[in-house]
Design a protein around this motif. Structure first.
Motif, PDB file in Angstrom:
ATOM      1  N   VAL A  67       4.696 -35.304 -23.491  1.00 46.11           N
ATOM      2  CA  VAL A  67       5.415 -34.874 -24.693  1.00 46.11           C
ATOM      3  C   VAL A  67       4.644 -33.700 -25.265  1.00 46.11           C
ATOM      4  CG1 VAL A  67       6.370 -35.609 -26.896  1.00 46.11           C
ATOM      5  CG2 VAL A  67       5.988 -37.281 -25.080  1.00 46.11           C
ATOM      6  N   GLY A  68       5.168 -32.516 -25.040  1.00 45.25           N
ATOM      7  CA  GLY A  68       4.453 -31.328 -25.481  1.00 45.25           C
ATOM      8  C   GLY A  68       3.138 -31.199 -24.736  1.00 45.25           C
ATOM      9  N   ARG A  69       2.187 -30.430 -25.326  1.00 40.39           N
ATOM     10  CA  ARG A  69       0.946 -30.205 -24.604  1.00 40.39           C
ATOM     11  C   ARG A  69      -0.149 -31.160 -25.075  1.00 40.39           C
ATOM     12  NH1 ARG A  69      -0.985 -24.521 -23.029  1.00 40.39           N
ATOM     13  NH2 ARG A  69      -1.967 -25.947 -21.568  1.00 40.39           N
ATOM     14  N   THR A  70       0.127 -31.921 -26.104  1.00 39.78           N
ATOM     15  CA  THR A  70      -0.955 -32.729 -26.666  1.00 39.78           C
ATOM     16  C   THR A  70      -0.650 -34.221 -26.675  1.00 39.78           C
ATOM     17  OG1 THR A  70      -0.043 -32.412 -28.878  1.00 39.78           O
ATOM     18  CG2 THR A  70      -1.768 -30.889 -28.176  1.00 39.78           C
ATOM     19  N   LYS A  71       0.367 -34.603 -25.958  1.00 38.47           N
ATOM     20  CA  LYS A  71       0.678 -36.033 -25.986  1.00 38.47           C
ATOM     21  C   LYS A  71       1.255 -36.492 -24.655  1.00 38.47           C
ATOM     22  CE  LYS A  71       3.272 -39.148 -28.912  1.00 38.47           C
ATOM     23  NZ  LYS A  71       4.237 -39.136 -30.016  1.00 38.47           N
ATOM     24  N   LEU A  72       0.854 -37.717 -24.287  1.00 35.82           N
ATOM     25  CA  LEU A  72       1.386 -38.345 -23.071  1.00 35.82           C
ATOM     26  C   LEU A  72       1.916 -39.714 -23.454  1.00 35.82           C
ATOM     27  CD1 LEU A  72      -1.242 -38.042 -20.190  1.00 35.82           C
ATOM     28  CD2 LEU A  72       1.058 -37.107 -20.183  1.00 35.82           C
ATOM     29  N   GLU A  73       3.081 -40.056 -22.905  1.00 37.39           N
ATOM     30  CA  GLU A  73       3.564 -41.418 -23.101  1.00 37.39           C
ATOM     31  C   GLU A  73       3.533 -42.127 -21.763  1.00 37.39           C
ATOM     32  OE1 GLU A  73       6.698 -40.799 -26.788  1.00 37.39           O
ATOM     33  OE2 GLU A  73       7.410 -41.462 -24.832  1.00 37.39           O
ATOM     34  N   VAL A  74       2.904 -43.287 -21.734  1.00 34.24           N
ATOM     35  CA  VAL A  74       2.788 -44.025 -20.482  1.00 34.24           C
ATOM     36  C   VAL A  74       3.392 -45.413 -20.657  1.00 34.24           C
ATOM     37  CG1 VAL A  74       1.199 -44.955 -18.759  1.00 34.24           C
ATOM     38  CG2 VAL A  74       0.650 -42.829 -19.921  1.00 34.24           C
ATOM     39  N   LYS A  75       4.214 -45.780 -19.708  1.00 36.10           N
ATOM     40  CA  LYS A  75       4.724 -47.149 -19.702  1.00 36.10           C
ATOM     41  C   LYS A  75       4.540 -47.699 -18.294  1.00 36.10           C
ATOM     42  CE  LYS A  75       9.063 -49.003 -19.880  1.00 36.10           C
ATOM     43  NZ  LYS A  75      10.469 -49.088 -20.268  1.00 36.10           N
ATOM     44  N   VAL A  76       3.922 -48.866 -18.199  1.00 34.56           N
ATOM     45  CA  VAL A  76       3.710 -49.465 -16.881  1.00 34.56           C
ATOM     46  C   VAL A  76       4.224 -50.907 -16.897  1.00 34.56           C
ATOM     47  CG1 VAL A  76       2.007 -50.164 -15.164  1.00 34.56           C
ATOM     48  CG2 VAL A  76       1.694 -48.036 -16.417  1.00 34.56           C
ATOM     49  N   LEU A  81      -8.913 -36.061 -18.956  1.00 33.49           N
ATOM     50  CA  LEU A  81     -10.273 -35.883 -19.477  1.00 33.49           C
ATOM     51  C   LEU A  81     -10.283 -35.482 -20.945  1.00 33.49           C
ATOM     52  CD1 LEU A  81     -11.831 -34.019 -16.437  1.00 33.49           C
ATOM     53  CD2 LEU A  81     -12.223 -36.381 -17.120  1.00 33.49           C
ATOM     54  N   ASN A  82      -9.205 -34.797 -21.383  1.00 32.31           N
ATOM     55  CA  ASN A  82      -9.187 -34.315 -22.763  1.00 32.31           C
ATOM     56  C   ASN A  82      -8.480 -35.278 -23.710  1.00 32.31           C
ATOM     57  OD1 ASN A  82      -6.841 -33.764 -21.345  1.00 32.31           O
ATOM     58  ND2 ASN A  82      -6.321 -31.990 -22.623  1.00 32.31           N
ATOM     59  N   THR A  83      -8.520 -36.559 -23.368  1.00 31.26           N
ATOM     60  CA  THR A  83      -7.901 -37.561 -24.243  1.00 31.26           C
ATOM     61  C   THR A  83      -8.705 -37.686 -25.533  1.00 31.26           C
ATOM     62  OG1 THR A  83      -7.149 -38.768 -22.309  1.00 31.26           O
ATOM     63  CG2 THR A  83      -7.243 -39.999 -24.375  1.00 31.26           C
ATOM     64  N   SER A  97       5.565 -58.147 -16.703  1.00 27.86           N
ATOM     65  CA  SER A  97       4.884 -57.834 -17.947  1.00 27.86           C
ATOM     66  C   SER A  97       4.793 -56.310 -18.091  1.00 27.86           C
ATOM     67  CB  SER A  97       3.486 -58.466 -17.950  1.00 27.86           C
ATOM     68  OG  SER A  97       2.991 -58.425 -19.246  1.00 27.86           O
ATOM     69  N   GLN A  98       4.552 -55.888 -19.341  1.00 25.84           N
ATOM     70  CA  GLN A  98       4.673 -54.458 -19.590  1.00 25.84           C
ATOM     71  C   GLN A  98       3.590 -53.975 -20.545  1.00 25.84           C
ATOM     72  OE1 GLN A  98       8.626 -53.337 -20.918  1.00 25.84           O
ATOM     73  NE2 GLN A  98       7.773 -51.555 -21.931  1.00 25.84           N
ATOM     74  N   ILE A  99       3.205 -52.738 -20.374  1.00 26.81           N
ATOM     75  CA  ILE A  99       2.271 -52.116 -21.316  1.00 26.81           C
ATOM     76  C   ILE A  99       2.799 -50.728 -21.642  1.00 26.81           C
ATOM     77  CG2 ILE A  99       0.814 -51.147 -19.456  1.00 26.81           C
ATOM     78  CD1 ILE A  99      -1.593 -51.553 -21.264  1.00 26.81           C
ATOM     79  N   SER A 100       2.679 -50.338 -22.912  1.00 20.84           N
ATOM     80  CA  SER A 100       3.002 -48.948 -23.207  1.00 20.84           C
ATOM     81  C   SER A 100       1.864 -48.340 -24.008  1.00 20.84           C
ATOM     82  CB  SER A 100       4.329 -48.812 -23.955  1.00 20.84           C
ATOM     83  OG  SER A 100       4.667 -49.997 -24.572  1.00 20.84           O
ATOM     84  N   ALA A 101       1.645 -47.077 -23.790  1.00 16.25           N
ATOM     85  CA  ALA A 101       0.529 -46.411 -24.450  1.00 16.25           C
ATOM     86  C   ALA A 101       0.918 -44.995 -24.836  1.00 16.25           C
ATOM     87  CB  ALA A 101      -0.677 -46.383 -23.521  1.00 16.25           C
ATOM     88  N   GLU A 102       0.367 -44.570 -25.945  1.00  9.21           N
ATOM     89  CA  GLU A 102       0.522 -43.166 -26.358  1.00  9.21           C
ATOM     90  C   GLU A 102      -0.845 -42.522 -26.287  1.00  9.21           C
ATOM     91  OE1 GLU A 102       4.146 -43.270 -29.590  1.00  9.21           O
ATOM     92  OE2 GLU A 102       2.269 -42.239 -30.064  1.00  9.21           O
ATOM     93  N   ILE A 103      -0.930 -41.455 -25.567  1.00  5.49           N
ATOM     94  CA  ILE A 103      -2.226 -40.801 -25.367  1.00  5.49           C
ATOM     95  C   ILE A 103      -2.213 -39.448 -26.056  1.00  5.49           C
ATOM     96  CG2 ILE A 103      -3.835 -39.942 -23.629  1.00  5.49           C
ATOM     97  CD1 ILE A 103      -2.495 -41.969 -21.667  1.00  5.49           C
ATOM     98  N   GLU A 104      -3.124 -39.285 -27.007  1.00  2.47           N
ATOM     99  CA  GLU A 104      -3.254 -37.997 -27.702  1.00  2.47           C
ATOM    100  C   GLU A 104      -4.208 -37.112 -26.911  1.00  2.47           C
ATOM    101  OE1 GLU A 104      -1.881 -37.452 -30.767  1.00  2.47           O
ATOM    102  OE2 GLU A 104      -1.138 -39.491 -31.153  1.00  2.47           O
ATOM    103  N   LEU A 105      -3.829 -35.853 -26.758  1.00  2.00           N
ATOM    104  CA  LEU A 105      -4.683 -34.955 -25.989  1.00  2.00           C
ATOM    105  C   LEU A 105      -5.220 -33.835 -26.860  1.00  2.00           C
ATOM    106  CD1 LEU A 105      -2.421 -34.580 -22.833  1.00  2.00           C
ATOM    107  CD2 LEU A 105      -4.349 -36.126 -23.141  1.00  2.00           C
ATOM    108  N   LEU A 106      -6.433 -33.396 -26.546  1.00  2.00           N
ATOM    109  CA  LEU A 106      -6.988 -32.220 -27.200  1.00  2.00           C
ATOM    110  C   LEU A 106      -6.437 -31.002 -26.486  1.00  2.00           C
ATOM    111  CD1 LEU A 106     -10.719 -33.280 -27.428  1.00  2.00           C
ATOM    112  CD2 LEU A 106      -9.184 -32.955 -29.362  1.00  2.00           C
ATOM    113  N   PRO A 107      -6.072 -29.975 -27.242  1.00  2.00           N
ATOM    114  CA  PRO A 107      -5.614 -28.767 -26.547  1.00  2.00           C
ATOM    115  C   PRO A 107      -6.789 -28.150 -25.775  1.00  2.00           C
ATOM    116  CG  PRO A 107      -5.574 -28.479 -28.947  1.00  2.00           C
ATOM    117  CD  PRO A 107      -6.103 -29.851 -28.690  1.00  2.00           C
TER     118      PRO A 107
END
Lengths: 937, 437
Positions: free
Chosen positions: B298-307, B330-332, B366-376
């Motif tokens: 999501v954009g350059r500073t965010k990742l959405e992960v669902k497993v 690495l830039n999480t 079973s499920q996991i979801s995560a939002e990962i914020e990234l540093l530019p």
């Protein structure tokens, strides 16, 4: 408490230890010996305790006894006289009722390399070889190999070899295995005497023992079997049938050795035989299983599979998936897997392979990523149907803008263009966008090639090339060569309407530049573009055959024949795959002849993808000459050759060589050899007063003349062998690989004894020291000066030539000390016209020092006399070609001058030029304190 | 052959140095330290050639073992020997650590003297070695002549792995079928590669010199029996349960020629624990878990992960020690996780979200979801997206292997196959179990 043992400082402890060793209490004694061993382990010198430790030897405590033996094995050589003290105990122990003690004694005695002890070893060893206990016999069998290593003649004289041969029929499988191992090793240093005497009967015995002995024994036996050549296909098949069960052994080395035997003997089977197909099918699963071993073994297995896949691609063609790289594989496993993936890629599996390779191109390790990108290019060239997909994958990768990925991709796209001309030029625009980011010579060269080749389709080709030309002077040779050709190329394409005088003029200038160096010009401009071969890095077929015979061994790991990394006589023999001989069918039958070369129906042609024309020429003759070249004819030839020349001219040549030819060594400190290359040799020389004279390294090939490769070097005589110590420095911008060396014919037949050993690619600004062993079995031609040597060195970039001169002392052999009586007789016998006299001025060494120094270079003082305050040294020298030179060195104590007379029987001419060479020893700082020398005829 | 063997600690200090050949000098010890242990670059090969001397090394925790040679030795043998050396040391004094090595250096020298003669590996079976190399030192003077010859005949004998005269009151054996299931799956759920590498580990506490025969549902054997029995029905029913074994290797006690000709596994086992066989299968593997990843930038500073993970085995069985490792860039800078089951944590030092579930029954999800914020970042290079890996343990063999029998015969002693107490258990573990995302 034991931790303390490791950190004892020896200096303050020797005294303490001595007291403890002589203690009455057994426990204290034992603790003290333990401390001594600990100190020995960390490299401290505890040899001073020798008598005290040996005193502890006579004990019934086996643990203490073993410790003392360990000490003895380490220090006996340095204290031979005291080591004799131990003999009695050894001999007594060899008679002990306990077989473990008998074996221990004979095992340890064999490890003590002191002549006198060795003499005493013979009788106990003879008994132990026939001991009733198999444990003692199996230890004694190995002991014969030990003894052979110390004194081969003694082993032969004492008849131990025959006893060892008898042990092959021993009832105990472990005794058989050790006897086989010992005999195999001994026979390596006697290539011609057929020690193992393998015949159907003995092979049968070995195959029986194979089922019964330990895993290690099975390896010894299989490795030995691999040296056998069955009489016909029937025998071959029956051996294969008895070896295949080993493929299920848990020990990977047993499996690989079995694979070696099968790969070798399969050569003899007719391909239409059912069994042949069965065998092929049986080989694949165990090879795949090796990949689930520990990573180090995986690496060995992969290096071998790489060979097997080249020799018999059909074995693993369906097993592509197991070579897919795992994320956690060590890098050395990843790189090898990638290699094999490329080899196995075919139309059937190309889609999967490409998907994998694309995945790898995003990994972290730069080398791995580059190799993956390169692999995509190889796929395109190998499987035509996939070329389009490969190109689009490469374009995707270029879009990532990761610098090294882009550059690597451009290099492989150039190859794709070459293979499929005028097919994919639509991508050129994308490539041109990345022009600025190219900073590696190979990528820049590739890009210039593309621009030049497709100039008529690129609107601004002139500009683009121009932009490359701006940096002309900074470019590496690879790029400039490419610029030159492409500018010319472009130029010739444009000649009729080229209105850019600048470009034209430059083109002419380069043309002229090139013309001054016709070889380079010919190579660069007139060379045909070589075809891109489908297979890359294929091992040359005869080498591949040899390596197949070495499956499982270090040679198969290095992909080099053993003589490339093994010193001395061992492993010099080249192994070959057997030719097919059917039972009841003569060897001349067309069928048999057909299958000799290899089994694959259409062996892929090896065309180097790098465009070196001379490279192939050099490759032809890089194998060292066979060891069986007799030395005597060589020396005779030498004599004739030299005598044929005019005397006067030779002297003149010699003088010229002496004064101007040698690198200036005055005042220079003698080089300490080539860094690591000499590490071991320096250690070996301990105890010798002085080593052989080694001139300092001189630059033989400046980087300017060799596209960035600088070679400096020197010659040295070490351990009876001649070595050329080279330092290769890469001053270019690209990695250098594939080094090889060759000599022109020369006066003394010097030739490389093995290939040039540069195991790793030479990176930018890296220097590597290589020691190339030489022999004197090469072809002979008189050179001017006599010691001149013309050398060709090849690498992945080009072939370079240079000449250098070796000190004549390089050729002085170790056994050059003449018997006094013989000397006297010979000296008188040589007519006086064969004598030359020289005077050396300003010399400040006394006769003893001079004698010692000269002896270091194998100039031996036979006798010394003192007459009228003059020391007279009588010296003898023997050259590699068997020519003797005798000298009288007259040293005046009052004036620092030397007067020398030199005589050789061969001829005046030789002695004169030889003497000049000899005198040059002094000139080059060989004897310290000498400022210059004057020669009086 | 092997010219010398050195053991170093992590600093490169030499703990054990045993030279077997005259061509190996003391300086070889230093050459390896300087060029390999202290090398600036990561080791690129387990075999190193320094000045015409070849060094083979393996590492166990912090300890380096290096074998040295100047000859063209059998490289596979040298590595096998180094592993064996590790096994022997472990059997004698436990973990291979600097302290243990220093405390047992006398023993190690004694072992090295015995198992490597002039660089030739000799009998290195711990069972045999322990009969005469003991930490207490041998009381040679107390041994009778018979005892001595028994030792030597065992060390050199055909059955070097077992001594005679073993007696147990209770004859018992344990069979563990241990499998590790490996998977590489594409993000779309396509199996790129899958294989099971299995081991049959046996613990035998049997008297005398028992002759054993091991049988499993090997397709080749079952098919052959089916044909011999000529009963179609029997052939079919057993055929279904049989598995195709790609390849197997055996402990040296197994008679390989017999396996080759009859495919029967017969042997006299070592006493105590050892690995009877290893095998590999690639067909009809039961993959205990399926991982379904969904990564969205999501954009350059965010990742959405669902497993999502799905268990794929009988509902009555329980998987244990489940761990899913989701790599993060690495830039999480921060991670927020929600999971329905178990516990999940972002571990910055490992660049991953680690999701642990203690137990999970079959046929569950079973499920996991995560939002990962990234540093530019200015880094042009795209994140490599390492695969999602998984660990677990299940109480069955994913290959489908079944032990059919293990028969014990000891003709000299009066116990029969029926008297032997036998235990079999199956454990399936994840090997490299990865799903690309």
């Amino acid at each position: 408490e034991t931790n303390k043992l490791y950190c004892t400082s020896v200096k303050c402890c020797i005294f303490e230890l001595k007291a403890e060793l002589n203690s009455d209490k057994k426990e204290k004694k034992k603790e003290a010996v333990k401390k001594v061993i600990a100190s020995m382990t960390v490299g401290k010198d505890v040899s001073a305790l020798f008598p005290d430790v040996v005193n502890c030897m006579q004990t019934d405590n086996l643990e203490l006894k073993k410790l003392v033996y360990l000490y003895l094995m380490n220090y006996a050589k340095s204290q031979p006289d005291m080591a004799i003290m131990a003999v009695n105990t050894f001999v007594k122990d060899c008679e002990d009722p306990n077989p473990l003690i008998r074996a221990l004694a004979v095992r340890t005695m064999g490890c003590i390399r002191v002549d006198k002890i060795t003499e005493y070893l013979c009788e106990p060893l003879r008994k132990c070889l026939k001991d009733e206990d198999p444990y003692v016999r199996k230890t004694a069998a190995v002991c014969v190999a030990k003894l052979h290593d110390i004194n081969a003649q003694l082993v032969e004289d004492q008849g131990f070899l025959d006893t060892l041969k008898d042990l092959i029929s021993d009832s105990n499988p472990m005794v058989v295995a050790n006897a086989v191992a010992a005999l195999s090793e001994i026979s390596e240093s006697h290539p011609n005497c057929n020690l193992l005497d393998l015949n159907p009967q003995s092979i049968n015995k070995l195959l029986t023992a194979l089922n019964e002995c330990t895993e290690w024994g099975q390896i010894f036996i299989l490795d030995c079997l691999a040296n056998y050549t069955p009489r016909d296909d029937r025998e071959s098949q029956s051996i294969c049938e008895r070896v295949t069960p080993r493929l299920s052994h848990a020990n990977s080395a047993v499996v690989l050795s079995a694979v070696k035997v099968l790969m070798k003997f399969m050569e003899m089977l007719p391909k239409d035989l059912d069994y042949y197909g069965t065998l092929l099918k049986k080989l694949a699963p165990p090879l795949v299983t090796l990949l689930s071993a520990e990573p180090e073994l995986q690496y060995v297995a992969l290096r071998n599979i790489n060979l097997i896949v080249q020799k018999r691609p059909e074995i693993l063609k369906h097993e592509m998936k197991v070579f897919f790289v795992k994320y956690n594989d060590p890098i050395y496993v990843k790189l090898e897997k990638l290699d094999i993936m490329i080899r196995l890629a075919s139309q059937a599996n190309i889609a999967q392979v490409l998907a994998e390779l694309k995945e790898y191109a995003t990994e972290v390790d730069v080398d791995f990523v580059r190799k993956a990108v390169r692999a995509i290019g190889r796929c395109a060239i190998k499987v035509e149907q996939s070329a389009e997909r490969c190109v689009s994958t490469l374009l995707d990768l270029i879009q990532t803008k990761v610098n090294y990925v882009v550059q690597e991709a451009i290099v492989v796209i150039k190859d794709i263009f070459r293979k499929y001309p005028n097919k994919y030029e639509s991508v050129i625009a994308t490539l041109c966008e990345n022009l600025d980011s190219l900073d590696e010579p190979e990528a820049r060269a590739a890009m210039i090639w593309i621009v030049g080749e497709y100039a008529e389709r690129i609107d601004n080709a002139d500009e683009l090339l121009e932009s490359f030309l701006e940096g002309f002077h900074d470019e590496s040779t690879q790029v400039t060569t490419q610029q030159n050709t492409q500018v010319l190329h472009k130029h010739t394409q444009n000649t009729p309407d080229s209105d850019n005088p600048d470009l034209r003029d430059r083109g002419y200038i380069y043309w002229r530049l090139l013309s001054t160096d016709p070889v380079a010009a010919k190579e660069v401009v007139l060379a045909e573009k070589p075809l891109i071969s489908e297979e890359t890095d294929l091992i040359e077929p005869t080498l591949l055959e040899e390596l197949i015979c070495h499956i499982g061994s270090l040679a198969s790991v290095y992909h080099k024949p053993p003589n490339a990394f093994v010193e001395g006589s061992r492993g010099v023999q080249h192994k070959r795959l057997p030719a097919r001989t059917a039972s009841g069918e003569s060897a001349e039958s067309p069928d048999a002849g057909q299958s000799v070369g290899g089994v694959s129906d259409a062996p892929p042609a090896v065309i180097p993808s790098q465009g070196d024309l001379l490279g192939d020429l050099l490759n032809l003759d890089l194998a060292p000459p066979s060891a069986s070249v007799p030395v005597v004819p060589a020396s005779m030839q030498m004599g004739v050759d030299l005598l044929g020349g005019g005397l006067d001219s030779l002297i003149a040549v010699g003088l010229a060589g002496g004064t101007g030819g040698m690198p200036a060594g005055l005042g220079g400190t003698p080089a300490m050899g080539g860094g690591l290359g000499d590490l071991f040799d320096l250690g070996g020389g301990v105890g010798m007063a002085t080593g052989s004279y080694v001139p300092p390294k001189a630059v033989w090939l400046p980087a300017m003349k060799a596209k960035g490769l600088e070679i400096s070097g020197t010659f040295a005589r070490r351990g009876g062998g001649i070595h050329m110590d080279l330092s290769l420095t890469n001053n270019a911008m690209s990695i250098m690989t594939d080094f090889a060396i060759q000599f022109n014919r020369n006066s003394f037949g010097l030739a490389p004894a093995g290939p040039l050993q540069v195991l790793t690619p030479l990176a930018q600004n890296q220097t590597i020291d290589v020691s190339l062993p030489l022999n004197t079995n090469g072809p002979i031609m008189k050179m001017e000066p006599l010691n001149n040597l013309q050398v060709a060195v090849k690498n992945n970039i080009d072939v370079f030539y240079f000449s250098c001169q070796y000190p004549i002392s390089l050729l002085f052999v170790e056994d050059g000390k003449m018997d006094r009586q013989v000397f006297l007789a010979t000296w008188k016998d040589i007519p006086s016209e064969n004598e030359t006299q020289y005077q050396i001025k300003d010399f400040h060494l006394n006769s003893d020092a001079a004698s010692t120094k000269l002896q270091g270079s194998n100039v031996f003082t036979v006798a010394k006399r003192t007459v009228d305050a003059q020391d007279l040294l009588y010296q003898s020298i023997k050259l590699t070609n068997g020519i003797w030179a005798l000298a009288e060195l007259r040293i005046q104590s009052i004036t620092p001058n030397y007067m020398t007379r030199l005589r050789t029987r061969a001829s005046l001419s030789l002695s004169a030029s030889l003497w000049v060479q000899f005198a040059m020893l002094y000139d080059c700082g060989f004897l310290e304190g000498l400022d210059h020398f004057v020669v009086f005829p | 052959m092997i010219g010398g063997l050195f053991i170093y600690n992590h600093k490169g200090e030499v703990l054990i140095s045993r030279v077997y050949r005259d061509d190996i000098g003391r300086n070889a010890v230093d050459a390896f330290r300087v060029n390999v242990i202290h090398a600036r670059q990561q080791v690129r090969s387990p075999v190193t050639n320094i000045a015409r001397t070849s060094f083979f090394h393996v590492k166990r925790s912090n300890i380096w073992l290096a074998a040295v040679t100047k000859q063209n030795v059998n490289a596979a043998m040298v590595f096998e020997f180094l592993y064996k050396m590790c096994d022997v040391m472990t059997a004698y004094f436990g973990k291979i650590s600097e302290e243990n090595i220093k405390n047992n250096f006398v023993l190690i020298y004694e072992l090295l003297d015995e198992i490597l003669d002039f660089g030739y590996p000799q009998n290195s079976e711990t069972g045999a070695l322990k009969t005469f190399i003991t930490q207490q030192g041998i009381k040679s003077q107390h041994q009778t002549k018979e005892e001595q010859s028994q030792i030597t005949s065992q060390v050199t004998g055909q059955i070097g792995w077992r001594r005679e005269g073993i007696k147990y009151r209770r004859n018992e054996l344990f069979l563990d079928v241990l499998e590790s299931v490996n998977l590489l799956m594409s993000p779309q759920g396509q199996v790129l590669s899958a294989h099971v590498s299995g081991r049959v580990v046996m613990k035998s506490y049997l008297s005398g010199m028992p002759e054993c025969k091991f049988g499993m549902n090997d397709k080749i054997v079952i098919d052959k029996q089916g044909k011999a029995g000529a009963s179609d029905e029997a052939g079919k029913s057993s055929g279904k349960q049989s598995i195709a074994i790609d390849d197997c290797t055996f402990h040296q006690c197994v008679r390989l020629s017999k396996f080759d000709s009859e495919r029967s596994i017969s042997f006299i086992p070592p006493d105590g624990e050892y690995e009877l066989m290893r095998y590999r299968t690639t067909k009809d593997i039961i993959l205990p878990f399926r991982v379904i990843p969904l990564v969205r930038e999501v954009g350059r500073t965010k990742l959405e992960v669902k497993v999502v993970i799905k268990s794929n085995f009988k509902p009555s069985l329980l998987a244990q020690k489940i761990e899913v490792r989701i790599p993060t860039p690495l830039n999480t800078s921060g991670v927020q996780v929600i999971c329905m089951k178990g516990k999940a944590k972002y571990k910055a030092s490992e660049n991953a979200i680690v999701w642990k579930i203690k137990r999970m029954a079959g046929m569950k999800e079973s499920q996991i979801s995560a939002e990962i914020e990234l540093l530019p970042t200015n880094d042009k290079k795209k994140w490599a997206r390492p695969p999602i890996s998984m660990n677990f343990e299940v109480p069955f063999a994913p290959s489908g292997l079944k032990v059919r029998y293990l028969k014990v015969f000891e003709s000299k002693l009066n116990y029969s196959d029926h008297d032997v107490i036998k235990w079999v258990r199956y454990i399936g573990r994840s090997g490299i179990y990865e799903t690309r995302c």
